[in-house]
Design a protein around this motif. Structure first.
Motif, short mmCIF file in Angstrom:
data_model
loop_
_atom_site.label_atom_id
_atom_site.label_comp_id
_atom_site.label_asym_id
_atom_site.label_seq_id
_atom_site.Cartn_x
_atom_site.Cartn_y
_atom_site.Cartn_z
N VAL A 59 73.82 4.67 0.23
CA VAL A 59 72.77 3.80 -0.31
C VAL A 59 73.37 2.65 -1.11
O VAL A 59 74.32 2.85 -1.88
CB VAL A 59 71.82 4.62 -1.23
CG1 VAL A 59 70.62 3.76 -1.63
CG2 VAL A 59 71.35 5.89 -0.53
N LYS A 90 65.67 4.70 -3.33
CA LYS A 90 66.65 5.68 -3.80
C LYS A 90 66.00 7.03 -4.06
O LYS A 90 66.55 8.08 -3.72
CB LYS A 90 67.31 5.18 -5.08
CG LYS A 90 68.24 4.00 -4.92
CD LYS A 90 68.89 3.66 -6.26
CE LYS A 90 69.83 2.49 -6.16
NZ LYS A 90 70.45 2.18 -7.46
N LYS A 122 67.05 10.46 -2.31
CA LYS A 122 67.55 11.59 -3.11
C LYS A 122 66.80 12.87 -2.76
O LYS A 122 67.38 13.96 -2.74
CB LYS A 122 67.42 11.28 -4.60
CG LYS A 122 68.47 10.29 -5.10
CD LYS A 122 68.27 9.95 -6.58
CE LYS A 122 69.33 8.95 -7.05
NZ LYS A 122 69.11 8.54 -8.46
N GLU A 131 76.17 6.30 -3.42
CA GLU A 131 75.76 4.93 -3.69
C GLU A 131 76.98 4.02 -3.68
O GLU A 131 78.02 4.37 -4.25
CB GLU A 131 75.04 4.83 -5.04
CG GLU A 131 73.66 5.46 -5.02
CD GLU A 131 72.85 5.13 -6.28
OE1 GLU A 131 73.24 4.18 -7.01
OE2 GLU A 131 71.84 5.80 -6.52
#
Length: 202
Positions: free
Chosen positions: A171, A180, A184, A196
């Motif tokens: 991400v 996000k 998650k 990330e």
């Protein structure tokens, strides 16, 4: 002749041994990390709630397939992967797939229908031809960092292929927080790695 194009033509050989050899050659092309660019298409339900349709498909362990706007290829669908995310024009995230994890039936379907992309010039497309070998080349147009899986709709359910082989989600640190948060959830539910990184969004 380009080795990928040579392989492609041999898949249509009338010699079964030659076809089998061509399929075996693809093994090393498929059983490597492959990256699916994130799909942030949004739909709203009857209550007006926002849904990321492309992300929600991931919770069902399916890979969504698209179609070309061509009546001659109406029954065929495709999905395009990246071989690497380096130097790419990044979306907000990628899903990394590991087809080493797929079951035997899924593997046999995927490996035979996996094609590295090539330029129009390399593909030597005969535009006026109605031969299926020439028509399918349209799905394969791309750069050397791309590969495509082409399947007939009979091998799909609602234009998606069941493949519980996600390895991780990568991400962009600058992605919207709501994206996000959903990813998650995917990481936690599917037990895949969540990473990330700094992407350049273009």
């Amino acid at each position: 002749m380009n080795k990928y194009l040579d392989n492609y033509y041999r898949l249509f050989s009338e010699d079964d041994k030659e076809v089998y050899k061509a399929v075996l050659e693809k093994k090393d092309w498929v059983l490597v990390p492959l990256f699916l660019p994130g799909n942030l298409s949004v739909t709203n339900d009857e209550k007006g709630q926002k849904h990321f349709k492309g992300i929600e498909a991931l919770f069902d362990d399916v890979i969504p397939f698209d179609k070309l706007d061509d009546d001659k290829l109406d029954g065929f669908r495709f999905v395009k992967f990246k071989k690497s995310i380096k130097g790419d024009k990044h979306p907000h995230f990628y899903i990394e797939y590991d087809f080493n994890k797929i079951d035997q039936k899924g593997y046999q379907t995927i490996v035979a229908n996996f094609y590295p992309c090539m330029t129009k010039e390399e593909l030597e497309i005969i535009k006026e031809s109605s031969d299926i070998k020439e028509l399918l080349k349209r799905f394969m147009i791309g750069n050397d960092n791309e590969a495509v899986i082409i399947l007939h709709e009979q091998n799909l359910l609602n234009n998606a292929f069941f493949a519980p082989v996600m390895r991780r989600v990568i991400v962009d640190k600058n992605a919207p927080q709501e994206v996000k948060d959903v990813l998650k959830e995917l990481h936690e539910e599917k037990g895949i790695e969540y990473v990330e990184k700094d992407f350049i969004i273009k």
